[in-house]
Write a protein that holds these residues in place. Structure first.
Motif, PDB file in Angstrom:
ATOM      1  N   GLN A  99      93.196  69.880   2.752  1.00 20.03           N
ATOM      2  CA  GLN A  99      93.665  68.709   2.012  1.00 20.03           C
ATOM      3  C   GLN A  99      95.017  68.231   2.541  1.00 20.03           C
ATOM      4  N   SER A 100      95.845  69.179   3.002  1.00 17.69           N
ATOM      5  CA  SER A 100      97.176  68.823   3.509  1.00 17.69           C
ATOM      6  C   SER A 100      97.106  67.993   4.793  1.00 17.69           C
ATOM      7  N   LEU A 101      95.941  67.998   5.436  1.00 23.01           N
ATOM      8  CA  LEU A 101      95.779  67.259   6.682  1.00 23.01           C
ATOM      9  C   LEU A 101      95.377  65.798   6.467  1.00 23.01           C
ATOM     10  N   VAL A 102      95.010  65.453   5.234  1.00 27.06           N
ATOM     11  CA  VAL A 102      94.631  64.071   4.919  1.00 27.06           C
ATOM     12  C   VAL A 102      95.836  63.155   5.158  1.00 27.06           C
ATOM     13  N   GLY A 103      95.641  62.152   5.968  1.00 24.61           N
ATOM     14  CA  GLY A 103      96.725  61.240   6.296  1.00 24.61           C
ATOM     15  C   GLY A 103      97.565  61.692   7.478  1.00 24.61           C
ATOM     16  N   LYS A 104      97.355  62.928   7.921  1.00 28.43           N
ATOM     17  CA  LYS A 104      98.132  63.468   9.049  1.00 28.43           C
ATOM     18  C   LYS A 104      97.286  63.684  10.295  1.00 28.43           C
ATOM     19  N   ALA A 105      95.963  63.864  10.104  1.00 25.57           N
ATOM     20  CA  ALA A 105      95.096  64.184  11.233  1.00 25.57           C
ATOM     21  C   ALA A 105      93.917  63.222  11.317  1.00 25.57           C
ATOM     22  N   ASP A 106      93.579  62.836  12.537  1.00 32.94           N
ATOM     23  CA  ASP A 106      92.419  61.962  12.749  1.00 32.94           C
ATOM     24  C   ASP A 106      91.123  62.750  12.648  1.00 32.94           C
ATOM     25  N   VAL A 107      91.157  64.010  13.093  1.00 31.01           N
ATOM     26  CA  VAL A 107      90.008  64.898  12.978  1.00 31.01           C
ATOM     27  C   VAL A 107      90.516  66.281  12.582  1.00 31.01           C
ATOM     28  N   ILE A 108      89.605  67.129  12.102  1.00 35.18           N
ATOM     29  CA  ILE A 108      89.932  68.521  11.786  1.00 35.18           C
ATOM     30  C   ILE A 108      89.107  69.410  12.705  1.00 35.18           C
ATOM     31  N   TYR A 109      89.768  70.413  13.278  1.00 37.62           N
ATOM     32  CA  TYR A 109      89.091  71.370  14.142  1.00 37.62           C
ATOM     33  C   TYR A 109      89.203  72.761  13.514  1.00 37.62           C
ATOM     34  N   VAL A 110      88.053  73.377  13.273  1.00 46.40           N
ATOM     35  CA  VAL A 110      88.030  74.728  12.691  1.00 46.40           C
ATOM     36  C   VAL A 110      87.835  75.734  13.813  1.00 46.40           C
ATOM     37  N   PRO A 111      88.848  76.524  14.136  1.00 48.19           N
ATOM     38  CA  PRO A 111      88.707  77.499  15.218  1.00 48.19           C
ATOM     39  C   PRO A 111      87.866  78.690  14.773  1.00 48.19           C
ATOM     40  N   THR A 112      87.608  79.607  15.700  1.00 52.02           N
ATOM     41  CA  THR A 112      86.854  80.814  15.350  1.00 52.02           C
ATOM     42  C   THR A 112      87.804  81.781  14.640  1.00 52.02           C
ATOM     43  N   ASP A 113      88.159  81.403  13.435  1.00 52.73           N
ATOM     44  CA  ASP A 113      89.081  82.140  12.573  1.00 52.73           C
ATOM     45  C   ASP A 113      88.276  82.602  11.365  1.00 52.73           C
ATOM     46  N   ASN A 114      88.168  83.906  11.183  1.00 49.89           N
ATOM     47  CA  ASN A 114      87.314  84.446  10.119  1.00 49.89           C
ATOM     48  C   ASN A 114      87.668  83.914   8.737  1.00 49.89           C
ATOM     49  N   THR A 115      88.969  83.762   8.474  1.00 47.94           N
ATOM     50  CA  THR A 115      89.413  83.297   7.156  1.00 47.94           C
ATOM     51  C   THR A 115      88.935  81.881   6.887  1.00 47.94           C
ATOM     52  N   ILE A 116      89.116  81.003   7.873  1.00 45.63           N
ATOM     53  CA  ILE A 116      88.749  79.598   7.688  1.00 45.63           C
ATOM     54  C   ILE A 116      87.232  79.433   7.657  1.00 45.63           C
ATOM     55  N   VAL A 117      86.551  80.102   8.570  1.00 52.27           N
ATOM     56  CA  VAL A 117      85.094  79.977   8.639  1.00 52.27           C
ATOM     57  C   VAL A 117      84.432  80.494   7.362  1.00 52.27           C
ATOM     58  N   SER A 118      85.042  81.488   6.721  1.00 51.52           N
ATOM     59  CA  SER A 118      84.472  82.028   5.479  1.00 51.52           C
ATOM     60  C   SER A 118      84.498  81.004   4.356  1.00 51.52           C
ATOM     61  N   ALA A 119      85.381  80.007   4.473  1.00 56.73           N
ATOM     62  CA  ALA A 119      85.486  78.956   3.450  1.00 56.73           C
ATOM     63  C   ALA A 119      85.231  77.586   4.073  1.00 56.73           C
ATOM     64  N   LEU A 120      84.370  77.556   5.074  1.00 56.45           N
ATOM     65  CA  LEU A 120      84.118  76.323   5.822  1.00 56.45           C
ATOM     66  C   LEU A 120      83.689  75.167   4.933  1.00 56.45           C
ATOM     67  N   GLU A 121      82.868  75.466   3.919  1.00 60.47           N
ATOM     68  CA  GLU A 121      82.362  74.391   3.052  1.00 60.47           C
ATOM     69  C   GLU A 121      83.493  73.606   2.387  1.00 60.47           C
ATOM     70  N   ALA A 122      84.615  74.271   2.123  1.00 62.86           N
ATOM     71  CA  ALA A 122      85.770  73.585   1.528  1.00 62.86           C
ATOM     72  C   ALA A 122      86.346  72.564   2.511  1.00 62.86           C
ATOM     73  N   VAL A 123      86.380  72.934   3.787  1.00 66.87           N
ATOM     74  CA  VAL A 123      86.880  72.013   4.814  1.00 66.87           C
ATOM     75  C   VAL A 123      85.909  70.843   4.988  1.00 66.87           C
ATOM     76  N   ILE A 124      84.614  71.142   5.016  1.00 61.08           N
ATOM     77  CA  ILE A 124      83.590  70.095   5.153  1.00 61.08           C
ATOM     78  C   ILE A 124      83.700  69.091   4.009  1.00 61.08           C
ATOM     79  N   ALA A 125      83.921  69.606   2.803  1.00 60.09           N
ATOM     80  CA  ALA A 125      84.035  68.734   1.627  1.00 60.09           C
ATOM     81  C   ALA A 125      85.219  67.782   1.763  1.00 60.09           C
ATOM     82  N   VAL A 126      86.350  68.304   2.223  1.00 64.76           N
ATOM     83  CA  VAL A 126      87.547  67.467   2.416  1.00 64.76           C
ATOM     84  C   VAL A 126      87.279  66.419   3.502  1.00 64.76           C
ATOM     85  N   GLY A 127      86.636  66.834   4.580  1.00 64.65           N
ATOM     86  CA  GLY A 127      86.330  65.906   5.663  1.00 64.65           C
ATOM     87  C   GLY A 127      85.392  64.802   5.223  1.00 64.65           C
ATOM     88  N   THR A 128      84.363  65.170   4.464  1.00 67.57           N
ATOM     89  CA  THR A 128      83.385  64.188   3.992  1.00 67.57           C
ATOM     90  C   THR A 128      84.012  63.212   3.010  1.00 67.57           C
TER      91      THR A 128
END
Length: 214
Positions: A99-128
């Motif tokens: 959510q903190s990237l809204v207005g700051k980033a044109d795209v979001i990139y999720v690296p192969t980071d176990n913490t982020i990938v485990s909650a990927l759906e939250a990132v997808i929801a923000v992106g959508t």
């Protein structure tokens, strides 16, 4: 005194598993899955040509993730791209980081980071919700909702790791077996997610894809 063969470690030296990739020494060797970051950045630019800023949620406590962010910065700068960091130390922090990237980033990139990938759906929801295209460092995340990635087939990474194990079982010392990066990458594209995030995937990309999720 028990040989150790690791698999899918982004930065074995940075994680202090080995001192040198070519000559590991000690009793440890294995296979790295360092992401093809240049391919990822080129793919992002091909699908979103006007991209200038790429938001990257990551766990600053995960050595592999820190390595990826630093490498991304190195590769992005010559391409005229800026990396915007969004730290998320825990899975419960991922949505806020995205959510903190809204207005700051044109795209979001999720690296192969176990913490982020485990909650990927939250990132997808923000992106959508905010029409921010989400890309990933692994193809499994494309199946889960990211737009696209060039990534490894981890079944094949397992086979490559098994070949190293076989060498050890036949008597070779792990310390004498160079650490290799996994070979073979596939392009996955999710056109349904792309549409939901306001992006049209070029035909040139679709024609190269091994798998298209519609």
């Amino acid at each position: 005194d028990i040989p150790v063969v690791f698999t899918a470690v982004t930065d074995p030296a940075g994680a202090q598993l080995v001192k040198n990739l070519d000559k590991p020494g000690g009793n440890v060797t294995g296979i790295s899955d360092l992401s093809p970051l240049a391919d990822h950045l080129n793919l992002i630019k091909e699908i979103v040509p006007n991209v200038k800023t790429i938001g990257v949620p990551y766990n600053p406590g995960e050595a592999n993730a820190v390595t990826l962010v630093n490498l991304l910065k190195e590769k992005a700068a010559p391409m005229g791209l800026e990396i915007v960091e969004a730290p998320a130390p825990k899975s419960s922090d991922v949505q806020a980081a995205a959510q903190s990237l809204v207005g700051k980033a044109d795209v979001i990139y999720v690296p192969t980071d176990n913490t982020i990938v485990s909650a990927l759906e939250a990132v997808i929801a923000v992106g959508t919700e905010n029409k921010i295209p989400v890309f990933s460092g692994d193809t499994d995340s494309v199946v889960r909702g990211a737009i696209a990635s060039v990534g490894f087939d981890y079944f094949e990474v397992g086979r490559q790791t098994g070949a190293v194990v076989a060498r050890v079982l036949k008597g070779e010392k792990p310390g004498d077996i160079a650490v290799k990066n996994a070979s073979g990458t596939d392009l996955f594209v999710n056109t349904k997610s792309a549409a939901a995030m306001g992006v049209t995937v070029p035909e040139a990309v679709l024609s190269r894809a091994k798998k298209v999720i519609e």
